[in-house]
Enzyme design. Structure first.
Site, PDB file in Angstrom:
ATOM      1  N   GLU A 127      31.286  40.389  32.561  1.00  0.00           N
ATOM      2  CA  GLU A 127      31.895  39.341  31.737  1.00  0.00           C
ATOM      3  C   GLU A 127      31.075  38.069  31.927  1.00  0.00           C
ATOM      4  OE1 GLU A 127      36.100  38.533  31.747  1.00  0.00           O
ATOM      5  OE2 GLU A 127      36.614  40.613  32.210  1.00  0.00           O
ATOM      6  N   ASN A 147      39.996  45.591  37.116  1.00  0.00           N
ATOM      7  CA  ASN A 147      39.465  44.331  36.591  1.00  0.00           C
ATOM      8  C   ASN A 147      39.995  43.150  37.393  1.00  0.00           C
ATOM      9  OD1 ASN A 147      38.353  42.551  34.256  1.00  0.00           O
ATOM     10  ND2 ASN A 147      40.481  41.892  34.453  1.00  0.00           N
ATOM     11  N   GLU A 148      39.098  42.313  37.882  1.00  0.00           N
ATOM     12  CA  GLU A 148      39.436  41.032  38.515  1.00  0.00           C
ATOM     13  C   GLU A 148      40.627  41.146  39.470  1.00  0.00           C
ATOM     14  OE1 GLU A 148      39.782  37.975  35.525  1.00  0.00           O
ATOM     15  OE2 GLU A 148      37.654  38.067  35.026  1.00  0.00           O
ATOM     16  N   GLN A 162      33.426  38.138  24.489  1.00  0.00           N
ATOM     17  CA  GLN A 162      33.549  39.506  24.031  1.00  0.00           C
ATOM     18  C   GLN A 162      32.736  39.675  22.756  1.00  0.00           C
ATOM     19  OE1 GLN A 162      37.630  40.992  24.128  1.00  0.00           O
ATOM     20  NE2 GLN A 162      38.022  39.987  26.081  1.00  0.00           N
ATOM     21  N   GLU A 215      38.337  43.953  24.357  1.00  0.00           N
ATOM     22  CA  GLU A 215      39.619  44.106  25.048  1.00  0.00           C
ATOM     23  C   GLU A 215      40.734  44.102  24.010  1.00  0.00           C
ATOM     24  OE1 GLU A 215      42.147  41.804  28.610  1.00  0.00           O
ATOM     25  OE2 GLU A 215      40.146  41.120  28.024  1.00  0.00           O
TER      26      GLU A 215
END
Length: 505
Positions: free
Chosen positions: A295, A175-176, A352, A30
């Site tokens: 994730e 995302n989320e 990550q 990211e």
């Protein structure tokens, strides 16, 4: 001295879970902290190539063999204008990045990242912004990346020096979006509708792509399960995967409870499968929804330091967890859990990859090194390709603060018929004694142990740092041996084990 416990396992070629999708060993980069700037990209570094990419980092990633990398976020993507990251670098704007309160200079964008991904032999799982943007930006990005030529956005890519399309296969629809922290946070109905319509438009541009819809940000969300059901009600026939996210931390310094967290991951997966299958039944669909656990990791060490950061700088050190040996043990357990659910989990991304809650760390201008969690991740990726077997396991158990019946033995096996290889992955969670493991492999006639890799350490808080990068490293002196159709192995207390067998060895 604590009494040695015993565990048993039966392995058969016909006891299959599924062919392991290599993307289960994926990762995530990211635009956050030093993941990109100072991580994969650092012009002027002694190890930088002509494009500014760090070759020492590339070499470490290639050791793992990361098949898929999710990009560019994460929370970052919900405020990202992808057009800022294309064209001449000197003309790109610097933007206030609201998710992490930094300044994004846009030195690296879509095309640069695609170039870098080739250097690490990885496909890209591209995320689109469904926070501040939506259908139009998403379909245009697919056109820019995947359409050959003859249209505005594809011709613009060609003019930027990329004649051939990137042919990105896998795309995340935001995302989320269930999280109040997310830019453009939405209700399940709001997200379900925008995800459905974006999916339709994106597939009209390129019918070959696969799409991931946002599931819950974690299992503790108030909207958990209801979110998934509502989102899938809208998107079931338009997407291939539903995402799961989770992070764990040993905040109360309770190691037996911490190592029980793999049960939580398993519960999470099973509950989401049940929700997916409920919608499948409700819609009388023949389609099976697969999961993208895009994730997952340990994340808690850096929380206090991150609260002290001054906002609006470029690539500050954020989320830089320094991982301990005990963290590596849980990561091993989580990898085993993913493999044991590989019939439904087809994509997974350790979050990550570099510097930010990552197996690889760097110093700006200095060295790159492997964190403790690097090793189980690398072992699983290198030796976990093939068919995940469904082992019959008998293990002693213990209870902890949050869990009952935690098995001391966390284990699974992968069979690679083409290479005539069988690999057993095993974690001994016992804090006091070795575990005697007996594995029935009578169905694997002629298979012998060629290597027993062990990751162990006397100090569960031991770390690898720039000054001491080899404090926690595996050895191949484990004593596993195969005789008369059985493997016998003594797994040291608190250890990650990889027992490798080959036919006719």
């Amino acid at each position: 001295m604590a009494e040695m416990k015993k565990a048993k396992m039966i392995l058969e070629k016909d006891y299959k879970i599924a062919e392991v999708d290599k993307r289960i060993f994926g990762s995530f980069i990211e635009h956050l902290g030093r993941a990109v700037y100072g991580g994969i990209y650092e012009p002027g570094h002694p190890e930088a190539d002509e494009k500014g990419f760090r070759k020492d980092v590339i070499n470490l990633i290639n050791e793992i063999g990361v098949p898929l990398i999710r990009y560019p976020g994460g929370n970052f993507v919900s405020g990202y204008n992808w057009e800022d990251g294309i064209g001449p670098v000197e003309q790109r704007p610097a933007r206030l990045e609201l998710a992490w309160k930094t300044v994004e200079p846009n030195y690296v964008g879509t095309n640069e990242f695609m170039e870098w991904a080739k250097l690490v032999n990885s496909e890209v799982n591209m995320a689109v912004n469904l926070g501040t943007r939506g259908i139009d930006a998403a379909r245009n990005l697919v056109e820019y990346c995947n359409h050959p030529s003859g249209s505005y956005w594809s011709d613009l890519r060609v003019s930027h020096g990329y004649k051939e399309p990137h042919k990105i296969k896998t795309w995340c629809l935001g995302n989320e979006m269930d999280g109040p922290w997310q830019i453009g946070h939405k209700t399940a109905d709001e997200y379900g509708r925008i995800a459905q319509e974006s999916a339709k438009a994106m597939k009209w541009v390129d019918p070959t792509i696969e799409l991931v819809a946002c599931g819950s940000s974690n299992r503790a969300m108030k909207t958990y399960a209801e979110w998934e059901a509502t989102v899938l009600d809208h998107t079931y026939e338009h997407v291939e995967y539903l995402s799961l996210h989770t992070y764990y931390g040993n905040r109360d310094n309770d190691l037996p409870n911490f190592l029980g967290r793999s049960l939580d991951m398993d519960y999470f997966i099973k509950e989401i499968i049940a929700t997916c299958d409920y919608i499948k039944a409700k819609k009388r669909s023949k389609k099976t929804m697969y999961l993208s656990f895009d994730e997952w990791n340990v994340w808690f060490h850096s929380n206090a330091a991150d609260r002290k950061l001054e906002p609006w700088s470029i690539a500050p050190p954020q989320l830089e967890d320094v991982y301990t040996f005990e963290d590596a043990l849980l990561v091993g357990c989580l990898l085993i859990t993913l493999l044991r659910n590989s019939d439904r989990v087809k994509i997974a991304c350790m979050a990550q990859l570099v510097n930010v809650i990552a197996p690889i760390m760097t110093d700006n201008g200095g060295d790159a090194w492997r964190q403790t969690i690097f090793y189980p991740y690398m072992h699983a990726s290198v030796y976990g390709r093939g068919v995940a077997l469904n082992p019959i396991i008998s293990s002693p158990k213990y209870d902890s603060k949050d869990f009952t019946d935690v098995p001391y033995l966390e284990s699974t096996a992968v069979y690679n018929e083409e290479n005539e290889e069988l690999t057993v992955f095993a974690v001994n969670k016992d804090t006091e004694a070795s575990l005697l493991l007996d594995v029935d492999i009578r169905g694997f006639v002629g298979y012998q142990v060629v290597e027993h890799i062990v990751l162990e350490h006397d100090d569960v808080k031991a770390t690898n740092t720039a000054a001491h990068p080899h404090s926690v490293v595996p050895h191949n002196k484990g004593g596993a041996a195969a005789k008369d159709g059985y493997i016998q192995a003594s797994l040291p207390k608190l250890s990650w084990n990889v027992i490798r067998l080959k036919a006719g060895s």
